[in-house]
Design a protein around this motif. Structure first.
Motif, PDB file in Angstrom:
ATOM      1  N   MET A   1     -56.598 -21.482  48.293  1.00 13.73           N
ATOM      2  CA  MET A   1     -57.923 -20.487  48.627  1.00 13.73           C
ATOM      3  C   MET A   1     -58.429 -20.516  47.372  1.00 13.73           C
ATOM      4  N   LYS A   2     -59.932 -20.463  47.427  1.00  8.50           N
ATOM      5  CA  LYS A   2     -60.591 -20.320  46.683  1.00  8.50           C
ATOM      6  C   LYS A   2     -60.859 -18.674  45.837  1.00  8.50           C
ATOM      7  N   GLN A   3     -60.929 -18.479  45.091  1.00  5.45           N
ATOM      8  CA  GLN A   3     -61.610 -17.227  45.169  1.00  5.45           C
ATOM      9  C   GLN A   3     -62.626 -16.617  44.886  1.00  5.45           C
ATOM     10  N   PRO A   4     -62.969 -14.923  45.309  1.00  5.08           N
ATOM     11  CA  PRO A   4     -64.305 -15.216  45.765  1.00  5.08           C
ATOM     12  C   PRO A   4     -65.398 -15.424  44.820  1.00  5.08           C
ATOM     13  N   PHE A   5     -66.620 -15.545  44.567  1.00  9.21           N
ATOM     14  CA  PHE A   5     -67.445 -16.237  43.453  1.00  9.21           C
ATOM     15  C   PHE A   5     -67.658 -14.831  41.913  1.00  9.21           C
ATOM     16  N   GLU A   6     -67.102 -13.390  43.306  1.00  8.06           N
ATOM     17  CA  GLU A   6     -67.332 -12.173  42.574  1.00  8.06           C
ATOM     18  C   GLU A   6     -66.613 -12.145  41.520  1.00  8.06           C
ATOM     19  N   SER A   7     -65.402 -12.296  41.702  1.00  8.77           N
ATOM     20  CA  SER A   7     -63.951 -12.650  40.792  1.00  8.77           C
ATOM     21  C   SER A   7     -63.960 -13.912  39.924  1.00  8.77           C
ATOM     22  N   VAL A   8     -65.044 -14.655  40.516  1.00  5.89           N
ATOM     23  CA  VAL A   8     -65.617 -15.372  38.985  1.00  5.89           C
ATOM     24  C   VAL A   8     -65.907 -15.507  38.549  1.00  5.89           C
ATOM     25  N   VAL A   9     -66.641 -14.103  38.653  1.00  3.83           N
ATOM     26  CA  VAL A   9     -67.735 -13.935  37.153  1.00  3.83           C
ATOM     27  C   VAL A   9     -67.392 -12.484  36.778  1.00  3.83           C
ATOM     28  N   GLU A  10     -66.615 -11.650  37.108  1.00  5.47           N
ATOM     29  CA  GLU A  10     -65.462 -10.884  36.874  1.00  5.47           C
ATOM     30  C   GLU A  10     -64.433 -10.987  35.644  1.00  5.47           C
ATOM     31  N   CYS A  11     -63.786 -12.620  35.815  1.00  9.11           N
ATOM     32  CA  CYS A  11     -62.997 -13.090  35.326  1.00  9.11           C
ATOM     33  C   CYS A  11     -63.281 -13.997  33.833  1.00  9.11           C
ATOM     34  N   SER A  34     -77.176 -15.714  33.309  1.00 13.16           N
ATOM     35  CA  SER A  34     -77.799 -15.574  34.551  1.00 13.16           C
ATOM     36  C   SER A  34     -78.063 -16.913  35.109  1.00 13.16           C
ATOM     37  N   GLU A  35     -79.160 -17.389  34.456  1.00 11.90           N
ATOM     38  CA  GLU A  35     -78.798 -19.512  34.778  1.00 11.90           C
ATOM     39  C   GLU A  35     -77.648 -19.467  34.827  1.00 11.90           C
ATOM     40  N   THR A  36     -76.868 -20.079  33.832  1.00  9.97           N
ATOM     41  CA  THR A  36     -75.214 -20.011  34.479  1.00  9.97           C
ATOM     42  C   THR A  36     -74.783 -19.671  35.681  1.00  9.97           C
ATOM     43  N   PHE A  37     -74.620 -18.546  36.237  1.00 13.29           N
ATOM     44  CA  PHE A  37     -73.990 -17.972  37.010  1.00 13.29           C
ATOM     45  C   PHE A  37     -74.684 -18.167  38.559  1.00 13.29           C
ATOM     46  N   LEU A  38     -76.323 -18.034  38.477  1.00 15.46           N
ATOM     47  CA  LEU A  38     -76.850 -18.779  39.664  1.00 15.46           C
ATOM     48  C   LEU A  38     -76.467 -19.799  40.211  1.00 15.46           C
ATOM     49  N   ALA A  39     -76.618 -21.335  38.441  1.00 18.38           N
ATOM     50  CA  ALA A  39     -76.488 -22.765  39.445  1.00 18.38           C
ATOM     51  C   ALA A  39     -75.474 -22.669  39.701  1.00 18.38           C
ATOM     52  N   ALA A  40     -74.125 -21.639  38.918  1.00 14.27           N
ATOM     53  CA  ALA A  40     -72.487 -22.050  39.760  1.00 14.27           C
ATOM     54  C   ALA A  40     -72.583 -21.262  41.198  1.00 14.27           C
ATOM     55  N   MET A  41     -73.213 -19.921  41.180  1.00 18.18           N
ATOM     56  CA  MET A  41     -73.187 -19.480  42.685  1.00 18.18           C
ATOM     57  C   MET A  41     -73.813 -20.856  43.790  1.00 18.18           C
ATOM     58  N   ARG A  42     -74.832 -21.785  43.466  1.00 19.65           N
ATOM     59  CA  ARG A  42     -75.152 -22.699  44.609  1.00 19.65           C
ATOM     60  C   ARG A  42     -74.143 -23.826  44.543  1.00 19.65           C
ATOM     61  N   ALA A  43     -73.491 -24.158  43.812  1.00 20.48           N
ATOM     62  CA  ALA A  43     -72.808 -25.198  43.591  1.00 20.48           C
ATOM     63  C   ALA A  43     -71.186 -24.855  43.444  1.00 20.48           C
ATOM     64  N   TYR A  44     -70.786 -23.990  43.640  1.00 24.79           N
ATOM     65  CA  TYR A  44     -69.489 -23.066  43.827  1.00 24.79           C
ATOM     66  C   TYR A  44     -68.690 -23.474  45.506  1.00 24.79           C
ATOM     67  N   PRO A  45     -69.199 -24.069  46.684  1.00 25.00           N
ATOM     68  CA  PRO A  45     -68.449 -24.124  47.936  1.00 25.00           C
ATOM     69  C   PRO A  45     -69.006 -25.421  47.485  1.00 25.00           C
ATOM     70  N   GLU A  46     -68.991 -26.332  46.747  1.00 21.76           N
ATOM     71  CA  GLU A  46     -68.817 -27.684  46.811  1.00 21.76           C
ATOM     72  C   GLU A  46     -68.118 -27.857  45.595  1.00 21.76           C
ATOM     73  N   ILE A  47     -67.018 -27.206  44.428  1.00 23.70           N
ATOM     74  CA  ILE A  47     -66.062 -27.684  43.570  1.00 23.70           C
ATOM     75  C   ILE A  47     -64.899 -27.640  44.308  1.00 23.70           C
ATOM     76  N   PRO A  48     -63.777 -28.426  44.068  1.00 23.45           N
ATOM     77  CA  PRO A  48     -62.344 -28.635  44.527  1.00 23.45           C
ATOM     78  C   PRO A  48     -62.013 -27.126  44.081  1.00 23.45           C
ATOM     79  N   GLU A  49     -60.806 -27.114  45.151  1.00 22.83           N
ATOM     80  CA  GLU A  49     -59.997 -25.575  44.536  1.00 22.83           C
ATOM     81  C   GLU A  49     -59.618 -26.172  43.571  1.00 22.83           C
ATOM     82  N   THR A  50     -58.770 -27.049  43.002  1.00 26.75           N
ATOM     83  CA  THR A  50     -57.964 -27.594  42.087  1.00 26.75           C
ATOM     84  C   THR A  50     -58.906 -27.809  40.820  1.00 26.75           C
ATOM     85  N   ALA A  51     -59.958 -27.207  40.366  1.00 25.40           N
ATOM     86  CA  ALA A  51     -61.215 -27.616  39.325  1.00 25.40           C
ATOM     87  C   ALA A  51     -60.673 -26.111  38.188  1.00 25.40           C
TER      88      ALA A  51
END
Length: 163
Positions: A1-11, A34-51
């Motif tokens: 299971m993927k981490q919540p996006f908040e955890s990704v930002v913290e990590c 900021s722009e990096t994490f906005l773009a990442a937040m939009r795409a985060y649901p699509e990336i595989p768990e193993t990425a």
């Protein structure tokens, strides 16, 4: 299971900020972060768990930094004072009317290719899109036009010759 996006930002937030700051000024780096994490937040649901999320975020940050550099090149530069009179540099028919008269004598494709390339500054791919045809055909038309101009224009220097 993927981490919540908040955890990704913290990590990975500090790593992304270091990348942004290594490539940009501090104020631009904060915006790119900021722009990096906005773009990442939009795409985060699509990336595989193993990425490799950290590498993915660093790639986004690098691309955002490139976008900032490209945008900065399009911004006007501040000058201490404006020139007295407007320049006619790059304005067809202003100061070099005889050259534009010779350009006007070229076949249509060559004339258009030279105008788009040397006056407007388009790439050969953009010229091909405007004129229709291939990139190679646009490059060939511009090269043939320049060759013909060197032959017919009295003020032209031959290839390799300096005036």
């Amino acid at each position: 299971m993927k981490q919540p996006f908040e955890s990704v930002v913290e990590c990975h937030g500090a790593t992304v900020l270091r990348v942004c700051r290594s490539l940009l000024r501090a104020d631009d780096a904060d915006d790119a972060w900021s722009e990096t994490f906005l773009a990442a937040m939009r795409a985060y649901p699509e990336i595989p768990e193993t990425a490799n999320v950290e590498a993915w975020l660093v790639t986004i940050a690098r691309r955002k930094a490139i976008d900032v550099h490209r945008a900065a090149k399009r911004n006007p530069l501040a000058v201490p004072e404006l020139p007295e009179a407007p320049t006619d540099l790059g304005v067809p028919g202003a100061g070099d009317t005889d050259l534009w008269e010779f350009v006007g004598r070229l076949p249509t494709k060559q004339r258009q290719a030279i105008t788009y390339r040397y006056l407007v500054g388009l790439s050969y791919a953009e010229i091909a899109a405007v004129l229709g045809g291939s990139v190679d055909a646009a490059r060939r038309a511009a090269a043939d036009g320049m060759k013909k101009l060197r032959d017919i224009y009295p003020g032209a220097t031959s290839k390799g010759e300096r005036s």
